[in-house]
Design an enzyme around this catalytic site. Sequence first.
Site, PDB file in Angstrom:
ATOM      1  CB  CYS A   1      -6.205 -24.747  69.431  1.00 58.11           C
ATOM      2  SG  CYS A   1      -4.922 -24.602  68.164  1.00 58.11           S
TER       3      CYS A   1
ATOM      4  CG  HIS B   1      -6.111 -29.393  70.107  1.00 59.00           C
ATOM      5  ND1 HIS B   1      -7.273 -28.782  69.696  1.00 59.00           N
ATOM      6  CD2 HIS B   1      -5.118 -28.841  69.367  1.00 59.00           C
ATOM      7  CE1 HIS B   1      -6.997 -27.900  68.742  1.00 59.00           C
ATOM      8  NE2 HIS B   1      -5.705 -27.906  68.530  1.00 59.00           N
TER       9      HIS B   1
ATOM     10  CD  GLU C   1      -9.984 -30.292  71.444  1.00 54.64           C
ATOM     11  OE1 GLU C   1      -9.378 -30.122  72.512  1.00 54.64           O
ATOM     12  OE2 GLU C   1      -9.783 -29.583  70.437  1.00 54.64           O
TER      13      GLU C   1
END
Lengths: 77, 231
Positions: free
Chosen positions: B86, B201, B203
Amino acid sequence: MVTVRVSINLKPSLLDSAGRTVASSLRDLDFSEVQDARIGKTVTLQMEKYDEARVKSMCDKLLANPVIEDYTFEVIE
Amino acid sequence: MKVALVRFPGANCEQDGFHALNDDLGITAEYVWHAQGSLDGYDAVFLPGGFTYGDYLRCGAIAARANIMSEVIRFANEGRPVFGPCNGFQVLCEAGLLPGALMQNESERFRCENVLLKAVNRSSPWTRNADQIVSIPIAHGEGRYVCDDDTLKMIHDLNLVAFQYVNASGELSEDANPNGSIENIAGLVNKRGNVLGMMPHPERATKKSLGGDDGLVILRAFAESFELVTT
């Protein structure tokens, strides 16, 4: 003191999605002659002294991204 | 082995990265403040998402010139792993570690949803296990990847496309592209493959309770490639 105005604009080949919306809104307000709008940035610098090469360096190092933007600058007072 | 999670003012995803790495992947990750001048003792760098410096001037522009970035650039050029999801992707492009730039979404909308991704370059440490389409969340207003024609040719010649947005059939359709990116590009690696930037993302997709764990496909491959797992 010297005032320098830096104008930063998206390259003409790139879509300016926010500018497109502004143009559309202007047409909604009966400004039907508006074909397109492009939104740029102005950075006004107050400098102790003017040095063209240093202002150019500021643009190249931070103020503009050469991938997407063109810039011009001028001493305004 | 330790990962440096670089904290900038305005970043807001460093805790996501911290918990994904430490708790879900068994990697030791520590916060490192951006003003710090050294990455000594760290084996990988994670540039978190968010709105560093309020996205002033351009997204990622100010963070890309922060004190620690000269170290991150040196680190990347040594072939060590650097990951930027991002805003981290935007910072990597602004810092010149990846080509091109990210601009406002074509729709002008902030898009917050899951997207489907197909890995293109399958030889990078990040993408080598991504055999299937993965579902990963996005949350961005400025994710439209752009570059000029010469850069795009270089990207193809060097096989730098890490991920593209696809539909469920794996096709590069317009409706699968959440932001108007050129050729549905969602993420890039550098020439050596040790730097990955991507708008989605991974994560945030590391366990089922978060809505999906497809992010592990990317993060595990990275952890194993660089032998980062310590617990």
